[in-house]
Design an enzyme around this catalytic site. Sequence first.
Site, short mmCIF file in Angstrom:
data_model
loop_
_atom_site.label_atom_id
_atom_site.label_comp_id
_atom_site.label_asym_id
_atom_site.label_seq_id
_atom_site.Cartn_x
_atom_site.Cartn_y
_atom_site.Cartn_z
N LYS A 181 10.81 -11.31 11.51
CA LYS A 181 12.01 -11.45 10.67
C LYS A 181 12.22 -10.23 9.77
O LYS A 181 13.35 -9.76 9.61
CB LYS A 181 11.93 -12.73 9.83
N ASN A 241 8.32 -9.38 -1.68
CA ASN A 241 8.12 -10.83 -1.80
C ASN A 241 6.64 -11.17 -2.00
O ASN A 241 6.27 -12.33 -2.06
CB ASN A 241 8.70 -11.59 -0.59
N TYR A 269 20.80 -8.21 -2.96
CA TYR A 269 21.78 -7.83 -3.98
C TYR A 269 21.15 -6.83 -4.94
O TYR A 269 20.12 -7.09 -5.55
CB TYR A 269 22.26 -9.06 -4.76
N TYR A 289 4.84 -7.25 15.95
CA TYR A 289 5.00 -6.07 15.09
C TYR A 289 5.69 -4.96 15.87
O TYR A 289 6.69 -4.39 15.42
CB TYR A 289 3.63 -5.62 14.60
N ARG A 340 -7.93 -4.23 8.45
CA ARG A 340 -7.86 -2.93 9.09
C ARG A 340 -9.21 -2.24 9.00
O ARG A 340 -10.04 -2.54 8.14
CB ARG A 340 -6.76 -2.07 8.47
N ALA A 390 10.59 2.79 7.74
CA ALA A 390 9.16 2.96 8.01
C ALA A 390 8.89 2.37 9.38
O ALA A 390 8.79 1.15 9.54
CB ALA A 390 8.34 2.25 6.95
N PHE A 438 0.84 -1.21 0.00
CA PHE A 438 0.00 0.00 0.00
C PHE A 438 0.88 1.27 0.00
O PHE A 438 0.88 2.04 -0.97
CB PHE A 438 -0.93 -0.07 1.22
N GLY A 471 2.01 -7.61 -0.31
CA GLY A 471 1.99 -6.68 -1.46
C GLY A 471 1.34 -7.33 -2.66
O GLY A 471 1.06 -8.54 -2.64
N THR A 516 -2.91 5.24 8.39
CA THR A 516 -2.98 5.88 7.07
C THR A 516 -3.94 5.09 6.21
O THR A 516 -4.07 3.87 6.37
CB THR A 516 -1.57 5.90 6.45
#
Length: 311
Positions: free
Chosen positions: A91, A32, A62, A145, A186, A114, A11, A36, A175
């Site tokens: 992680k 990944n 890389y 989190y 959410r 962020a 987002f 997303g 947001t």
Amino acid sequence: MRVLVTGGAGFLGSHLCDALIGDGHEVICMDNLVTGSMDNIAHLLGERRFLFIHHDVTNYIYVEGALDAVLHFASPASPVDYLKLPIQTLKVGSLGTHKALGLAKAKGARFLLASTSECYGDPLVHPQPETYWGNVNPIGVRGVYDEAKRFAEAMTMAYHRAHGVATRIVRIFNTYGPRMRLCDGRVVPTFIAQALRGEDLTVFGDGSQTRSFCYVSDLVRGILLLLASDEVEPVNIGNPDEMTIKQFAEAIIAATGACSRIVYRDLPSDDPKVRRPDISKARRLLGWEPKVPLAEGLARTIEYFRGKVAA
Ligand code: UDP
């Protein structure tokens, strides 16, 4: 600039990619695709200055060639997502931040983390200034989190102090806007989807808990100003216009013209009772404050979700 955005298909990441491309920069978007989506960046794929790399940033990153900035936005960010993906969340906030910082150091790039208002946990100070250290339950379900982001902030400061990396930390408050996932759990997509389907709106607890909602374009503008600034310590970016979740449900019903009712469900554990950013620092240092009123931001967001609900 040549900029890497981790979580660039999410987002916020995808809106950042849009803004950077719009400003004439070259963007490498890494994701990944756990939370997303390629849909968020499909319109950028034909752009010469845009490159997508499918990669999990908890592993060695890389990137060929020079980089001027690394914006680390990869992470599940909705409570439902990070409850489902507790270990990935820990992680990406820890190992992923370490890898992204290592890359910034190797390239001599500026680094922006962020971070989140969740660093303040269930706050005992209200509104929350950057100087507040927070009230977080490390072993609660949200701890995965909150603590990952708190670790990420510590790691970012350590890379600044030990290696001289030019780092920035934005603490992002709630947001909303187009490209949130319809079912990410959410409150904004949930209430809008429920209203558009004519279903009841599920308010958790008695709805007296508060949040303050910032439209995504305001947030992105604040982040880019912070990136360009010299401020190393965290800066809150969010909208100080606070309301209860019950009031927010009523606003969604009014804005959609739905005839839905409000129903009450159990409050999830460790759900913060209040949240509102103190944005004095962003005002003073960046000359930033939000401009998009809730009614306008909601109208644009509802428009986006109308297409998704119908599809
Ligand atoms: N919430 C709600 N109904 C829903 C989803 C969320 O009442 O269907 C509440 C939630 O308990 C919290 C607030 O809305 O108090 C914001 O939740 P969200 O998941 O958007 O993010 P948070 O601000 O808690 O990180």
